[in-house]
Design an enzyme around this catalytic site. Structure first.
Site, mmCIF file in Angstrom:
data_model
loop_
_atom_site.group_PDB
_atom_site.id
_atom_site.type_symbol
_atom_site.label_atom_id
_atom_site.label_comp_id
_atom_site.label_asym_id
_atom_site.label_seq_id
_atom_site.Cartn_x
_atom_site.Cartn_y
_atom_site.Cartn_z
ATOM 1 C CG PHE A 1 -1.785 1.237 1.313
ATOM 2 C CD1 PHE A 1 -2.844 1.396 0.438
ATOM 3 C CD2 PHE A 1 -1.550 2.218 2.259
ATOM 4 C CE1 PHE A 1 -3.656 2.522 0.500
ATOM 5 C CE2 PHE A 1 -2.358 3.344 2.336
ATOM 6 C CZ PHE A 1 -3.414 3.503 1.459
ATOM 7 N N GLY A 2 0.641 2.115 -0.974
ATOM 8 C CA GLY A 2 1.365 3.379 -1.062
ATOM 9 C C GLY A 2 0.441 4.543 -0.775
ATOM 10 C CE1 TYR A 3 2.678 7.417 4.104
ATOM 11 C CE2 TYR A 3 2.509 5.036 3.973
ATOM 12 C CZ TYR A 3 3.152 6.168 4.443
ATOM 13 O OH TYR A 3 4.259 6.043 5.240
ATOM 14 N N GLY A 4 2.052 7.911 -0.252
ATOM 15 C CA GLY A 4 2.814 9.113 -0.579
ATOM 16 C C GLY A 4 3.265 9.026 -2.017
ATOM 17 C CB SER A 5 6.588 9.359 -3.641
ATOM 18 O OG SER A 5 7.304 8.379 -2.926
ATOM 19 C CD GLU B 1 9.164 4.191 0.442
ATOM 20 O OE1 GLU B 1 8.888 4.937 1.408
ATOM 21 O OE2 GLU B 1 9.041 4.554 -0.743
#
Length: 194
Positions: free
Chosen positions: A24-28, A99
């Site tokens: 799950f990605g929530y930024g870049s 990350e």
């Protein structure tokens, strides 16, 4: 905890036994998928809110002048939308490096934005106990910090503006991100890094 979390993530969560993993990605990660994936779906998680409280020493800032990037803060009842990617475990060689600046992998339930259903997936979180943590500030202070920050991946402002655009494409309203964006827009362009 050191801000370089590559070894810690590998030690805490070996993934070799799995055929695939949802990330799950929530930024870049919403707008910059610089890795191969098997599937991509809009998704959300419960109990978390996006905040620009994490320092970036390696992408949107430098060790001497870190930028500000997104992390997640626990908040009961909150809903955070983003993008989920189904990837093979070997993809985490790249992702753990990308990350590495204070983020640890955590398993969580992902819910699909486009239809009912869920899956277990991984999310990278940076908490207050990592060396790159910058912590809370007002949206105006965060915008001013972002306006003067730049790193190997480019201006910190680009990260914020692309994230805001990606959230609009998902038809998601994030008060924190959009408030920082509005504060950034007020800053004269000649005060921004090129």
């Amino acid at each position: 905890m050191s801000h370089n979390t590559i070894a810690l993530n590998k030690q805490r969560q070996p993934l070799d036994h799995l055929e695939s993993v949802w990330l799950f990605g929530y930024g870049s990660l919403i707008y910059k998928a610089d890795f191969e994936y098997l599937q991509r779906r809009p998704a959300f998680i419960w109990g978390w809110q996006r905040r620009f409280w994490q320092g970036s020493h390696d992408h949107r800032g430098t060790p001497e002048a870190p930028g500000r990037v997104a992390t997640l803060i626990e908040k009961p009842g909150a809903r955070c939308a983003g993008m989920a990617y189904k990837v093979t475990p070997d993809t985490f060689e790249h992702l753990d490096h990308r990350e590495k600046n204070g983020y640890l992998r955590v398993f969580t339930a992902l819910h699909w934005l486009d239809e009912p259903g869920e899956a277990e997936g991984l999310v990278y979180l940076a908490s207050a106990d990592n060396e790159a943590w910058l912590g809370p500030a007002t949206e105006a202070e965060i915008a001013a910090h972002i306006a003067r920050s730049e790193g190997p991946s480019g201006p910190n402002s680009e990260y914020l503006l692309k994230l805001a655009e990606a959230l609009r494409e998902l038809d998601e309203h994030d008060e924190h991100v959009f408030a920082i964006e509005q504060e950034l827009i007020k800053i004269p362009a000649d005060n921004l890094p090129e």
